[in-house]
Design an enzyme around this catalytic site. Structure first.
Site, PDB file in Angstrom:
ATOM      1  N   CYS A   1       0.804  -1.219   0.000  1.00 52.12           N
ATOM      2  CA  CYS A   1       0.000   0.000   0.000  1.00 52.12           C
ATOM      3  C   CYS A   1       0.843   1.277   0.000  1.00 52.12           C
ATOM      4  CB  CYS A   1      -1.001  -0.043   1.147  1.00 52.12           C
ATOM      5  SG  CYS A   1      -2.374   1.107   0.915  1.00 52.12           S
ATOM      6  N   HIS A   2       0.828   2.063   1.074  1.00 53.49           N
ATOM      7  CA  HIS A   2       1.679   3.253   1.116  1.00 53.49           C
ATOM      8  C   HIS A   2       3.131   2.900   1.412  1.00 53.49           C
ATOM      9  CE1 HIS A   2      -2.155   5.428   1.460  1.00 53.49           C
ATOM     10  NE2 HIS A   2      -1.487   6.476   1.013  1.00 53.49           N
TER      11      HIS A   2
ATOM     12  N   GLU B   1      -5.688   7.578  -3.736  1.00 49.07           N
ATOM     13  CA  GLU B   1      -5.450   8.656  -2.763  1.00 49.07           C
ATOM     14  C   GLU B   1      -6.493   9.772  -2.935  1.00 49.07           C
ATOM     15  OE1 GLU B   1      -3.982   8.938   0.335  1.00 49.07           O
ATOM     16  OE2 GLU B   1      -2.037   8.526  -0.570  1.00 49.07           O
TER      17      GLU B   1
END
Length: 228
Positions: free
Chosen positions: A133-134, A164
Site C-alpha cells: 500500500c503506502h 489517494e
C-alpha cells in the site's frame, strides 16, 4: 528451520497537516501475519519501538474475519515492537523484511536513514524486500552501495494517485507513492485495472502490493518466495 521475517511498522500517528490520527492499516498487517505466523518466525519493529499506532479508520473499514480476529487476539504484535535501529547489521539473521502500509510510513519511514540502511543491507544480503500500500514509498529513494536506486528498472506497485484522490487525502501526504515510484523505477509502476483492485508486483526479490485488497496476496507471495 522456520524462516525469519522482520515486519516494520510506523511510529507516526498524525496525518500531515490534517487533524486526523493515522498509523498502520489493520488488514495490511492482519492478513500477511495470518498467512505467515504459523510458518515463519516474525519479529516486529518500529522507529521508536513500543506501541505502534493503529489507524482508527482502518478498524472501522476492516470488518473481515481475519482483521477482526487479529485485532482481538494479537495486540502484543503491535504494542511491543522493538526499536528499528537494533536490526542494523543483522540482515543475515533474517530471510525477509516487510513494511506494513498505512499513511504513517509516509512520514517516519520514507526518509529514515535507519530504514534506508536496513533496506540496503537486506537487499545486498540477497534477502526478500517487500511492502504493501503506502509502504512501498519507503523504497522510492532507497539507494544501494553503488549509489543506484533499489527500484530502478524494477516493476513496482503501491497505493495509486486515484486511490489517494478517492480517499480524499491527496493533500495530506508529503508526496504521492505512485508518482515517486514511477519516476524512481524508470516507468515500471504497475497497478490493477480498477482502483482498489488486487495487484502484486514481483521483481525478483522485491515484492510490493497496491492497496489493502492486496494484503493477502502479498502475504502469499512472501510465503511462496520463502518456500513455506
Amino acid at each position: 528451520m522456520a524462516p525469519k521475517i522482520l515486519f516494520v511498522l510506523t511510529s507516526h500517528n498524525k496525518l500531515g497537516n490534517v487533524d486526523k490520527p493515522t498509523g498502520w492499516y489493520l488488514p495490511e498487517l492482519a492478513h500477511p501475519y495470518h498467512i505467515l505466523h504459523n510458518k515463519a518466525e516474525i519479529t516486529v519493529a518500529s522507529p521508536k519501538g513500543g506501541e505502534s499506532p493503529l489507524d482508527p479508520s482502518s478498524v472501522e473499514a476492516a470488518k473481515d474475519d481475519v482483521s477482526v480476529n487479529f485485532l482481538k487476539n494479537n495486540e502484543s504484535v503491535w504494542k511491543n515492537t522493538q526499536k528499528l535501529d537494533q536490526f542494523v547489521g543483522r540482515a543475515k539473521d533474517f530471510d525477509a523484511i516487510f513494511y506494513v502500509g498505512g499513511h504513517g510510513p509516509m512520514f517516519d519511514l520514507v526518509d529514515n536513514p535507519t530504514s534506508q540502511q536496513l533496506i540496503r543491507e537486506f537487499w545486498e544480503a540477497d534477502k526478500i524486500v517487500s511492502a504493501v500500500c503506502h509502504a512501498p514509498a519507503v523504497f522510492y529513494d532507497a539507494k544501494l552501495s553503488d549509489g543506484s536506486l533499489l527500484v530502478a528498472g524494477k516493476e513496482v506497485t503501491a497505493f495509486t494517485n486515484v486511490e489517494e484522490e478517492q480517499a480524499g487525502l491527496t493533500d495530506a501526504v508529503p508526496f504521492l507513492p505512485e508518482d515517486a515510484l514511477q519516476k524512481a523505477s524508470g516507468g515500471k509502476f504497475v497497478k490493477a485495472a480498477e482502483p482498489w483492485g488486487e495487484k502484486v508486483a514481483i521483481s525478483g526479490r522485491l515484492i510490493t502490493g497496491q492497496n489493502p485488497a492486496s494484503a493477502t496476496a502479498v502475504g502469499e507471495a512472501l510465503a511462496k518466495a520463502l518456500g513455506i
